[in-house]
Structures are given as C-alpha cells and as structure tokens.
Design a protein around this motif. Structure first.
Motif, PDB file in Angstrom:
ATOM      1  N   LYS A 135       0.816  -1.216   0.000  1.00  0.00           N
ATOM      2  CA  LYS A 135       0.000   0.000   0.000  1.00  0.00           C
ATOM      3  C   LYS A 135       0.851   1.267   0.000  1.00  0.00           C
ATOM      4  CE  LYS A 135      -3.583  -2.651   0.295  1.00  0.00           C
ATOM      5  NZ  LYS A 135      -4.309  -2.980  -0.953  1.00  0.00           N
ATOM      6  N   PRO A 166       4.292   3.095  -4.961  1.00  0.00           N
ATOM      7  CA  PRO A 166       3.554   3.774  -6.028  1.00  0.00           C
ATOM      8  C   PRO A 166       2.491   2.869  -6.636  1.00  0.00           C
ATOM      9  CG  PRO A 166       5.897   4.231  -6.237  1.00  0.00           C
ATOM     10  CD  PRO A 166       5.760   3.218  -5.140  1.00  0.00           C
ATOM     11  N   MET A 167       1.291   3.382  -6.815  1.00  0.00           N
ATOM     12  CA  MET A 167       0.145   2.676  -7.401  1.00  0.00           C
ATOM     13  C   MET A 167      -0.372   1.545  -6.517  1.00  0.00           C
ATOM     14  SD  MET A 167      -0.338   4.390 -10.129  1.00  0.00           S
ATOM     15  CE  MET A 167      -1.556   3.400 -10.987  1.00  0.00           C
ATOM     16  N   THR A 191      -2.339   1.523  -4.037  1.00  0.00           N
ATOM     17  CA  THR A 191      -3.754   1.629  -3.677  1.00  0.00           C
ATOM     18  C   THR A 191      -4.649   1.910  -4.880  1.00  0.00           C
ATOM     19  OG1 THR A 191      -3.458   3.980  -3.166  1.00  0.00           O
ATOM     20  CG2 THR A 191      -3.210   2.424  -1.343  1.00  0.00           C
ATOM     21  N   CYS A 192      -4.065   2.050  -6.078  1.00  0.00           N
ATOM     22  CA  CYS A 192      -4.886   2.351  -7.257  1.00  0.00           C
ATOM     23  C   CYS A 192      -4.439   1.536  -8.472  1.00  0.00           C
ATOM     24  CB  CYS A 192      -4.844   3.845  -7.567  1.00  0.00           C
ATOM     25  SG  CYS A 192      -3.192   4.549  -7.719  1.00  0.00           S
ATOM     26  N   TRP A 193      -3.984   0.309  -8.208  1.00  0.00           N
ATOM     27  CA  TRP A 193      -3.506  -0.555  -9.290  1.00  0.00           C
ATOM     28  C   TRP A 193      -4.636  -0.988 -10.211  1.00  0.00           C
ATOM     29  CZ3 TRP A 193       0.948  -1.126 -11.427  1.00  0.00           C
ATOM     30  CH2 TRP A 193       1.262  -2.248 -12.174  1.00  0.00           C
ATOM     31  N   CYS A 224       4.780   0.736 -15.533  1.00  0.00           N
ATOM     32  CA  CYS A 224       4.651   2.150 -15.162  1.00  0.00           C
ATOM     33  C   CYS A 224       5.633   3.033 -15.917  1.00  0.00           C
ATOM     34  CB  CYS A 224       4.863   2.317 -13.652  1.00  0.00           C
ATOM     35  SG  CYS A 224       3.594   1.534 -12.638  1.00  0.00           S
ATOM     36  N   LYS A 233      -1.649   9.020 -12.815  1.00  0.00           N
ATOM     37  CA  LYS A 233      -1.705   8.414 -11.480  1.00  0.00           C
ATOM     38  C   LYS A 233      -0.332   7.940 -11.033  1.00  0.00           C
ATOM     39  CE  LYS A 233      -6.526   6.797 -11.405  1.00  0.00           C
ATOM     40  NZ  LYS A 233      -7.396   5.599 -11.345  1.00  0.00           N
ATOM     41  N   GLU A 253       1.576  10.996  -9.931  1.00  0.00           N
ATOM     42  CA  GLU A 253       1.078  11.531  -8.660  1.00  0.00           C
ATOM     43  C   GLU A 253       1.480  10.638  -7.488  1.00  0.00           C
ATOM     44  OE1 GLU A 253      -3.087  11.845  -9.275  1.00  0.00           O
ATOM     45  OE2 GLU A 253      -2.964  13.725 -10.428  1.00  0.00           O
ATOM     46  N   SER A 254       1.486   9.320  -7.708  1.00  0.00           N
ATOM     47  CA  SER A 254       1.827   8.396  -6.621  1.00  0.00           C
ATOM     48  C   SER A 254       3.315   8.403  -6.301  1.00  0.00           C
ATOM     49  CB  SER A 254       1.388   6.967  -6.977  1.00  0.00           C
ATOM     50  OG  SER A 254       2.156   6.449  -8.055  1.00  0.00           O
ATOM     51  N   TYR A 271       6.440  12.835  -3.230  1.00  0.00           N
ATOM     52  CA  TYR A 271       6.656  12.553  -1.817  1.00  0.00           C
ATOM     53  C   TYR A 271       6.749  13.854  -1.024  1.00  0.00           C
ATOM     54  CZ  TYR A 271       7.828   8.251  -4.171  1.00  0.00           C
ATOM     55  OH  TYR A 271       7.784   7.146  -4.983  1.00  0.00           O
TER      56      TYR A 271
END
Length: 650
Positions: A183, A186-187, A189-191, A247, A298, A301-302, A305
């Motif tokens: 979690k 990167p990604m 939580t939005c994979w 990615c 995304k 954005e992920s 930091y």
C-alpha cells in the motif's frame, strides 16, 4: 517546402482511427540515409594501417604511442587507453564502474568503513585515497595485463549489471507478489484491474523505420510492476516476447497513438500475415481491457513525496537504540529517505529508512513521550534546514492506558532488532506515554540499558507469551539460560515475573495477499541502504519470513506484512534505486572471507558487541545434543483473522 507539406498531408491520410501506418511497405527499411543519430555515432572511421588496433568491449580504438592517451579508472584502478574509457570525462573504464562510483554517497564512506574493519586497502580504496598507481609502465603491455585484470575484477559487477527480473522469473517459474500487497508503494492503492490479457501500446522494436513507431501488445504475465508483453499478431509465438515496467513512460493505453498522432506499425516479422491490419485490430481489441486513460498521471502523482531535502527529523540512533537523534533529510528516492545525523561534519554518518518508518518522528517527539534523546552540539539550525511538519509522519493507533495496561517487568516475546531472524524472550523495561514501550532482550542487555529499543503497544513486532510455541517458531531463550527446552511457565516462576496480558497485543490480521514463494524486493534491515532480491518463505498471520536469495537462512528477517521496507518486483527500476542481485554460488565462495563476515557482524553498526545467535546458543548450551524448541499447533500460513495466541498457564 511545398513538397514537404504535401508529403506530410499524404502521410496523415494513410493513418486510420487506430493510428495505423498503412504506408508501412512504402518505407525503405534498408536505406542508410534514414539511420538514427545514435547509429551514426557508432560508425567507426577507417583506421590508418600503421597504427596498432586495440579491441575492448566490441569497440575499436587506436593507440599511437607508449605514453600518451592513457587513463586510470577512478573506481577499480584499471589503467588503459584513454579513448577506450567510458563517458566524456574518461574517468571510468566502463558503465559498471561509473555506476558503482556514483552509488557511493561520499568517497569518505568507503574509507571510513575500511578504517573500522582494519582491513588493508583494496584497489578501490587506493584510488579514492589518490595513491599512485602503476600508470607509468609501458603502455601497451600494461594495457594488455590490466585488461585481464579487468575481466576478473568485474565478474561480480557484471552479474549485478546483468541481473534481469524477467529472466530470473522466467527461468525458475517464480511468482511475484502483486503490487496491491504494498500500500505504501507507487500505485499500491490504485492498481486497479491490471492483469493478464490487458492491451497496451508500446514502441515497436521489430522495425527499421527511421522514426519511433508503436504497436499493440498484450500482457502475458505480471510480476510486480514488470509485465511480459507479446505483440498482437504473434498468437502463440513467444519469440519476440519482452519484459518491461508497466509504469514506464513508453507504456500507453490503447488509443493513445490515435490521440497523439503516433503511427501504429505491425512488427516486421509478421507484417505479411494480414493485408488489412485495421480489420485485424478491430476484431482483436473489441471487448479487450486496456490501461485507464489517466494511468500515467496516477503513476506520476503516486511518486510525489512530501518529504524534502533539508527537513529535520528525530530518528533512532543506530549506535544506541535506546535514544533518538536529530537528522536531516539528504535525499528522497521512491519515498526512502537518506538521513544524515545533524552532527556529521562530513555528512557520511547516515541512516536509510522509508518516510513511513516507525523509526522517525517529528522534532520534539522524544520529549513528549519521555524517550531518551541525544542533544545536538549544534545550538543553531543550519541555514535552509527546517523542522518537518508533524502531520507527515506515520500515525500510530491511539490506545487507552488508563485501564489495564503494560507494566515494567512484564514478559513477552519480541523480534530482536539486532538479529531480525530471531524472536526472543523479552521484558518491558519502561512504559512511555502515548502507548510506547521500551523493550529489552533477556540475557543480552547492556548494564546501562543502551540496547533497549522502542516499540509501540500495537507494534506487530511484539507478541504475548506462547506465540512462538503455538505457531511452531523457534523461540530464542535468554543468553546463559541452561534449562532447555525452554518453558515459559518455569521461567516466569523462576524470575518471579508475570506475562503481559494477551488482550493488550495487536490481533489485527489484514488480508494482505502474500503467499509463500512470492518474490519481492526487500530492504536488508541490518544494512538498510541495501535493497535485495528476496522471497517470502513463511507466513504466520501478518508476520512474514523474508529470505534473501542466494544467502543462508541465518540472514532471514521477520517482517510485518505492511512494512514499508518491502517493495514489488520492479520498484528499484521504477524509482532508480540500486537493486542487489541474488548472491551466486561462486560469489558466495569468493566473498566467504569478507562479505560473509561483514553480514554476520552487521548488528555491530547498532551497538558495540555482537549478540549470540540461536545456533550458537544451541552449540554452547547443549554441546551438540539434538533437540527442538517448543512445538505446538501447525503453521497458519493464511490471511485473515485467527486465534493464534496461546492461553497463559495458571
């Protein structure tokens, strides 16, 4: 000019709704005038016949005389022809040495480690100390000799540079942990629904056109961020399958080429299979899944930091675990922080951790909970340094200490932070505010308590008495305790102690998704600047046993399933961090006198004496007698909640 505009309009007309380049056959594939600038740079001009020719890594160079044109590699010390060296500055003999040199944050860090170990300086150290090398010998003869040297000294470097997750997974049929297990990555939580058979648009490498063109490929296999792709039209032919990071900047959802005006061109190998590629794509892509249109956004954005260089934090003192010190963020890579202790004048006294690590806190945290703190000799903040906002740090669960709570002297089981492969008999030495506890390992504590360490009451690294027994984990008894096999009931009675109540421990077990055998990239917590190829070998509810591929089991580490020190396959490639490859048999043997001893003594970076391992305890206490520690119920290698705490004996 008019002719150029007319040709560009004609080219646009030939593109269909998929961005298809219908004029593929009309483009000359073997014309020399269309070669790229990169290709033209690799061309070698004719050499005068009177000059000797030196071949190195497939490149040809001239060496006109015996003295001029020489250079010395600043990394490995190899002496050779200057023109054959890497980069414009000619400081390194190869890409490998250039990268190795860059990975060292400071020259002094290597020298400092050499001074600590007391070992004679290596060739690399001599270069860093600017000691004279053998650059004055006869040039061509010297070059031939050092060329052989180069082949030997670079064998390990080549294996590191040449490591490929794709080849490693393919050749061994490994399975990687999915990105959704991490979690904090990167990604994570939005994979979404990225899986096999998802279609993407990627560069077409099976093409000789002068411009960059694309084609559609499907995901054959996923391994973390990495995907094995196959171009559309190859059906069951895996001949041109390739791995890439999903990615990466060259991976796009279907439709991106049409929207961006980029050509879709079928691979040269299969261009003869169909006459109407547009109809083929319409048929293949109808009903197929692709990446979300905002996928690249995304990803970007992920990978933003909140921690920035020059921020000040409180972090555990790696030489005295019982206290914290002020450190300054030096760099941020993929959410990992290189922290430099504020009093380090040469900025080499550093500590690596993730921004969500429980080892870092806001300025003033130690005073607020009653934790030991080493005051800095620096009375004034350095220019540009500023305190990190408290809201950026990982939040701990609030607890109620007003009722039944942990008390000093209570016994429990805890992962030893100085030997993370063991779970030991431990004691609560001090109860702090906000649910924090100071823990000591029985039988191994320093008289001044300098090796106590801080865990929160909800930490997944502390367990109630009996946890190891019921989960068939070997419990490390106190050093010097001779009544074996160890029995908690007897030990509590002998020491006049009580066990910490079971209900006070964290019993939450998330549905983490890990399975035994999954591959991942993991921080070596005994040398936290290193991230290594690793495998999950055991799962006890939320507790994972992490094995570093190629190393012995004694270097394994117990880690929580939500630890920010675990990453998906491909994380290092995505963030630009250096990945440590598996140790090969040959490298283990060659390093048995140095690297192995270094790994065994890694805990010395935290305190002055080396703790005794369970294996050593066995040999010392029972003199070779064969026995097993406590055994109980079978392993619960599953996700979800479970009653895994044993009842306390009366």
């Amino acid at each position: 000019m008019h002719q150029t505009e007319h040709s560009s309009r004609s080219e646009r007309k030939r593109r269909d709704s998929f961005g298809m380049f219908d004029g593929y056959d009309s483009c000359s594939e073997d014309t020399s005038s269309s070669s790229s600038s990169e290709e033209s740079e690799e061309e070698v001009a004719p050499l005068p016949s009177n000059l000797p020719i030196i071949k190195n890594n497939g490149q040809v160079y001239t060496y006109p005389d015996g003295k001029s044109g020489m250079a010395t590699c600043e990394m490995c010390g190899m002496v050779g022809v200057r023109d054959a060296f890497y980069s414009k500055t000619k400081r390194f003999c190869s890409v490998s040495c250039s990268r190795s040199y860059s990975s060292n944050s400071k020259k002094a860090s290597i020298l400092a480690r050499l001074q600590v170990t007391g070992k004679p300086p290596t060739k690399k150290a001599k270069v860093l100390q600017k000691q004279p090398l053998v650059a004055k010998l006869a040039a061509y003869a010297q070059y031939q000799a050092t060329l052989q040297n180069q082949a030997k000294t670079k064998s390990v470097a080549v294996s590191m540079e040449g490591f490929s997750w794709g080849n490693y997974i393919n050749s061994n049929s490994f399975i990687a942990a999915p990105v959704t297990c991490f979690k904090h990555a990167p990604m994570g939580t939005c994979w979404g629904d990225i899986s096999e058979n998802v279609r993407v648009e990627v560069p077409n490498t099976d093409c000789s056109l002068p411009t960059k063109v694309f084609w559609i490929a499907g995901i054959v296999k996923l391994a973390g961020y990495n995907a094995l792709l196959r171009y559309e039209g190859f059906e069951n032919d895996s001949g041109l399958d390739f791995w890439c990071n999903i990615c990466g900047s060259d991976i796009h959802p279907v439709g991106w080429c049409a929207a961006s005006g980029k050509p879709l061109v079928p691979p040269r190998t299969i261009q003869h299979k169909y006459t109407n590629w547009k109809a083929f794509l319409v048929k293949r892509l109808t009903g197929a899944k692709t990446l979300p249109p905002d996928f690249s956004q995304k990803v970007s954005e992920s990978m933003q930091y909140p921690f920035k260089p020059c921020m000040r934090v409180e972090v555990v003192d790696k030489r005295h675990l019982c206290r914290t010190r002020v450190a300054v963020v030096e760099s941020v890579i993929g959410g990992r922080l290189r922290l430099v202790y504020e009093e380090s004048e040469d900025r080499t006294d550093d500590f690596w951790c993730h921004m969500h690590s429980p080892l870092i806190h806001h300025i003033g945290w130690s005073r607020s909970i009653g934790h030991r703190f080493k005051r800095s000799d620096i009375t004034k903040k350095q220019d540009g340094h500023f305190d990190t906002p408290p809201h950026l740090f990982a939040k701990v669960k609030e607890v109620d200490q007003s009722g039944e709570w942990f008390k000093e002297g209570m016994k429990l089981e805890a992962i030893d932070p100085l030997n993370l492969s063991t779970i030991c008999v431990a004691t609560i030495r001090k109860v702090l505010a906000d649910g924090f506890l100071m823990i000591g390992i029985d039988g191994s504590e320093a008289a001044d308590g300098s090796d106590w360490f801080c865990y929160h009451a909800t930490s997944p690294s502390i367990f109630p008495v009996g946890f190891c027994e019921i989960n068939m984990i070997e419990l490390t008894p106190p050093r010097g305790y001779t009544k074996l096999p160890f029995k908690w009931f007897d030990y509590l009675r002998e020491t006049g102690s009580i066990a910490a109540p079971v209900k006070l421990f964290n019993k939450d077990v998330p549905n983490h998704g890990f399975r035994v055998g999954m591959k991942l990239e993991a921080v070596d917590l005994m040398e936290p600047r290193l991230i290594c190829v690793a495998t999950v070998t055991r799962i006890i509810h939320r507790l994972l046993r992490i094995h570093f591929d190629g190393w012995e089991e004694e270097y394994d580490q117990w880690v929580d399933c939500e630890s920010p020190d675990l990453y998906p396959v491909g994380w290092c490639q995505l963030t630009g961090y250096q990945l440590q490859p598996p140790a090969s048999q040959s490298s283990r043997e060659s390093q048995s006198g140095s690297s192995k001893q270094k790994k065994k003594a890694k805990s010395q970076q935290y305190k002055g004496h080396k703790k005794m391992t369970t294996l050593q305890l066995k040999e010392e206490l029972i003199d070779g007698e064969d026995y097993n520690f406590l055994q109980g119920a079978s392993d619960q290698e599953s996700n979800g909640s479970a009653n895994f705490y044993i009842k306390q004996e009366p």
